[in-house]
Design a protein around this motif. Sequence first.
Motif, PDB file in Angstrom:
ATOM      1  N   GLY A 114       0.866  -1.445  -0.108  1.00 47.65           N
ATOM      2  CA  GLY A 114       0.083   0.107   0.219  1.00 47.65           C
ATOM      3  C   GLY A 114       0.936   1.246  -0.028  1.00 47.65           C
ATOM      4  N   TYR A 115       1.961   1.412   0.844  1.00 46.80           N
ATOM      5  CA  TYR A 115       2.847   2.555   0.787  1.00 46.80           C
ATOM      6  C   TYR A 115       3.666   2.553  -0.423  1.00 46.80           C
ATOM      7  N   GLY A 116       3.979   1.520  -0.687  1.00 48.36           N
ATOM      8  CA  GLY A 116       4.707   1.480  -1.971  1.00 48.36           C
ATOM      9  C   GLY A 116       4.270   2.189  -3.261  1.00 48.36           C
ATOM     10  N   LYS A 117       2.746   2.200  -3.137  1.00 45.54           N
ATOM     11  CA  LYS A 117       2.061   2.810  -4.309  1.00 45.54           C
ATOM     12  C   LYS A 117       1.880   4.351  -4.151  1.00 45.54           C
ATOM     13  N   GLU A 118       2.273   4.833  -3.199  1.00 46.91           N
ATOM     14  CA  GLU A 118       2.388   6.014  -2.878  1.00 46.91           C
ATOM     15  C   GLU A 118       3.631   6.672  -3.188  1.00 46.91           C
ATOM     16  N   GLY A 119       4.715   5.749  -3.533  1.00 44.91           N
ATOM     17  CA  GLY A 119       6.091   6.249  -3.822  1.00 44.91           C
ATOM     18  C   GLY A 119       6.944   5.590  -3.050  1.00 44.91           C
ATOM     19  N   ARG A 120       8.103   5.036  -3.766  1.00 40.78           N
ATOM     20  CA  ARG A 120       9.062   4.463  -3.167  1.00 40.78           C
ATOM     21  C   ARG A 120      10.214   5.436  -2.371  1.00 40.78           C
ATOM     22  N   PRO A 121      10.373   4.753  -0.899  1.00 38.76           N
ATOM     23  CA  PRO A 121      11.148   5.715  -0.287  1.00 38.76           C
ATOM     24  C   PRO A 121      12.625   5.780  -0.663  1.00 38.76           C
ATOM     25  N   GLN A 122      13.360   6.851  -0.215  1.00 36.90           N
ATOM     26  CA  GLN A 122      14.753   7.026  -0.325  1.00 36.90           C
ATOM     27  C   GLN A 122      15.573   6.389   0.492  1.00 36.90           C
ATOM     28  N   THR A 123      15.106   5.982   1.861  1.00 39.16           N
ATOM     29  CA  THR A 123      15.724   5.304   2.905  1.00 39.16           C
ATOM     30  C   THR A 123      14.885   4.412   3.422  1.00 39.16           C
ATOM     31  N   ILE A 124      15.524   3.273   3.720  1.00 41.47           N
ATOM     32  CA  ILE A 124      14.865   2.190   4.577  1.00 41.47           C
ATOM     33  C   ILE A 124      15.498   1.411   5.889  1.00 41.47           C
ATOM     34  N   TYR A 125      14.572   1.535   6.931  1.00 39.72           N
ATOM     35  CA  TYR A 125      15.269   1.135   8.197  1.00 39.72           C
ATOM     36  C   TYR A 125      14.666   0.105   8.753  1.00 39.72           C
ATOM     37  N   ILE A 126      15.201  -1.078   9.142  1.00 37.51           N
ATOM     38  CA  ILE A 126      14.618  -2.261   9.818  1.00 37.51           C
ATOM     39  C   ILE A 126      15.036  -2.283  11.148  1.00 37.51           C
ATOM     40  N   GLY A 127      13.857  -2.040  12.018  1.00 40.63           N
ATOM     41  CA  GLY A 127      14.540  -2.203  13.503  1.00 40.63           C
ATOM     42  C   GLY A 127      13.426  -2.962  14.371  1.00 40.63           C
ATOM     43  N   GLY A 128      13.802  -2.991  15.622  1.00 41.84           N
ATOM     44  CA  GLY A 128      12.945  -3.949  16.268  1.00 41.84           C
ATOM     45  C   GLY A 128      12.950  -3.540  17.886  1.00 41.84           C
ATOM     46  N   GLY A 129      12.379  -4.424  18.628  1.00 46.80           N
ATOM     47  CA  GLY A 129      12.685  -5.869  18.414  1.00 46.80           C
ATOM     48  C   GLY A 129      13.980  -6.402  18.244  1.00 46.80           C
ATOM     49  N   THR A 130      14.126  -7.426  17.547  1.00 51.28           N
ATOM     50  CA  THR A 130      15.122  -7.858  17.028  1.00 51.28           C
ATOM     51  C   THR A 130      15.140  -8.471  15.408  1.00 51.28           C
ATOM     52  N   PRO A 131      15.513  -7.735  14.451  1.00 56.47           N
ATOM     53  CA  PRO A 131      15.187  -8.097  13.087  1.00 56.47           C
ATOM     54  C   PRO A 131      16.061  -9.513  12.877  1.00 56.47           C
ATOM     55  N   THR A 132      17.031  -9.878  13.288  1.00 57.24           N
ATOM     56  CA  THR A 132      18.148 -10.913  13.079  1.00 57.24           C
ATOM     57  C   THR A 132      17.597 -11.910  13.966  1.00 57.24           C
ATOM     58  N   ALA A 133      16.459 -12.001  14.816  1.00 56.32           N
ATOM     59  CA  ALA A 133      15.753 -13.000  15.348  1.00 56.32           C
ATOM     60  C   ALA A 133      15.044 -13.905  14.605  1.00 56.32           C
ATOM     61  N   LEU A 134      14.686 -13.380  13.446  1.00 58.41           N
ATOM     62  CA  LEU A 134      14.028 -14.239  12.136  1.00 58.41           C
ATOM     63  C   LEU A 134      15.066 -15.225  11.817  1.00 58.41           C
ATOM     64  N   ASN A 135      14.539 -16.552  11.252  1.00 59.73           N
ATOM     65  CA  ASN A 135      15.433 -17.384  10.660  1.00 59.73           C
ATOM     66  C   ASN A 135      15.710 -16.978   9.218  1.00 59.73           C
ATOM     67  N   GLU A 136      16.574 -17.750   8.489  1.00 57.92           N
ATOM     68  CA  GLU A 136      16.837 -17.471   7.371  1.00 57.92           C
ATOM     69  C   GLU A 136      15.871 -17.385   6.431  1.00 57.92           C
ATOM     70  N   THR A 137      14.909 -18.372   6.457  1.00 63.37           N
ATOM     71  CA  THR A 137      14.029 -18.580   5.550  1.00 63.37           C
ATOM     72  C   THR A 137      12.796 -17.287   5.882  1.00 63.37           C
ATOM     73  N   GLN A 138      12.624 -17.127   6.874  1.00 58.59           N
ATOM     74  CA  GLN A 138      11.684 -15.819   7.191  1.00 58.59           C
ATOM     75  C   GLN A 138      12.566 -14.469   6.735  1.00 58.59           C
ATOM     76  N   PHE A 139      13.794 -14.408   6.921  1.00 58.61           N
ATOM     77  CA  PHE A 139      14.353 -13.233   6.601  1.00 58.61           C
ATOM     78  C   PHE A 139      14.341 -12.769   5.062  1.00 58.61           C
ATOM     79  N   GLU A 140      14.720 -13.993   4.380  1.00 59.73           N
ATOM     80  CA  GLU A 140      14.619 -14.125   2.916  1.00 59.73           C
ATOM     81  C   GLU A 140      13.298 -13.607   2.392  1.00 59.73           C
ATOM     82  N   ARG A 141      12.047 -13.839   3.166  1.00 55.97           N
ATOM     83  CA  ARG A 141      10.755 -13.638   2.888  1.00 55.97           C
ATOM     84  C   ARG A 141      10.549 -11.895   3.107  1.00 55.97           C
ATOM     85  N   LEU A 142      11.130 -11.586   4.400  1.00 56.89           N
ATOM     86  CA  LEU A 142      11.067 -10.034   4.308  1.00 56.89           C
ATOM     87  C   LEU A 142      11.712  -9.337   3.444  1.00 56.89           C
ATOM     88  N   PHE A 143      12.981  -9.661   3.198  1.00 49.95           N
ATOM     89  CA  PHE A 143      13.588  -8.794   2.038  1.00 49.95           C
ATOM     90  C   PHE A 143      12.868  -8.946   0.737  1.00 49.95           C
TER      91      PHE A 143
END
Length: 377
Positions: free
Chosen positions: A46-75
């Motif tokens: 939905g937000y991507g339709k408004e225009g793609r951002p110039q910066t992206i920041y993934i925070g948490g929580g702990t983003p790296t708590a995701l396993n490799e399969t989940q990590f790949e899905r996120l990206f």
Amino acid sequence: MTTKRGAYIHIPFCDHICYYCDFNKVFMKNQPVDDYLDALALEMRGYGKEGRPQTIYIGGGTPTALNETQFERLFTAIERYLLNPSVKEFTVEANPESLNEAKLDIMKRFGVTRLSIGVQTFDDRLLKEIGRAHKADDAADAVRLAQSRGFDNVTLDLMFALPGQTEASLHESLQQALSLGTPHISIYSLQLEPKTIFYNRMKSGKLRLPGEDIEADMYGQIILELERHGLHHYEISNFAKPGYEGVHNSMYWSNEEYYGIGAGAHGYWNSMRYANAGPVKKYIERVRERGNGRVSEHPVTVTEKMEEEMFLGLRLMKGVGIKNFKEKFGESIEHVYGEQIAQLMRQELLTERDGRLAMTQKGIFLGNNVFEAFLIS
């Protein structure tokens, strides 16, 4: 459509809860992680339709708590809906104990440009005291591993004024941090927030913290030591080699707009500040119902925008541009804040240089006093 905006993506999952943390977080075990990632992708779309951002920041929580399969899905979802080929900065927060070669390689493949590694301190005793799961050697190993996989833009997140911390302990942590050669260090004093373990200990008289004078001395030591090693002090809590200043966070301090995506995320878009549902299941339901997780919205008035321009902009050592303020709001900064500016200058907390208002060295140590002066609503 190209406008100046960022995107913050929140991953609330943690393998353990640190004693000081008041961010929106939950234990990873038994959480609907896959459903959450589906909801994130839907909100991103939905937000991507408004225009793609110039910066992206993934925070948490702990983003790296995701396993490799989940990590790949996120990206994969980020690449599909948000990633701009000319993105200026793409940052991911990582914890030393959950960062590995596979996750680093996934991030490198999807265009991550910057890692923020949560070290907090290189004192093992203090790491245990604040509830961290890693040890000092784990943190140093994680930084070196990231550097070996091609990440040269790494920032270390450190803390000071911790329970039982001494100036000698802080000095040793700074030396170990500097020895790793990262081009950026963020360092924050401990803040006691409600609903945290530390807050409850403080209320029951079981938390021993350095006094205000020692905390100020520690902050002075930090500034001198980091600047002596070529990391210039560009924001109250941030130090960088030239060209490595945080782009995404600088958008916050410059009062620019950004998407807030994920459970408990806050955003600022089209002059509206909004908050997403915090509980994971409620967030998922909200996104399924309406395409985003919002549960509250607040139209930002011109007066509020002016306040934010001042107390956010003054966090930066370069301060607030006088001409830029007039261009943004159609009123001169002197007309709106002349009395406050004059008072702060008499107190030697504020100065004018090169067409900008900025805090003095004295003002940096009394930042909250300066910020409060500009709250007029």
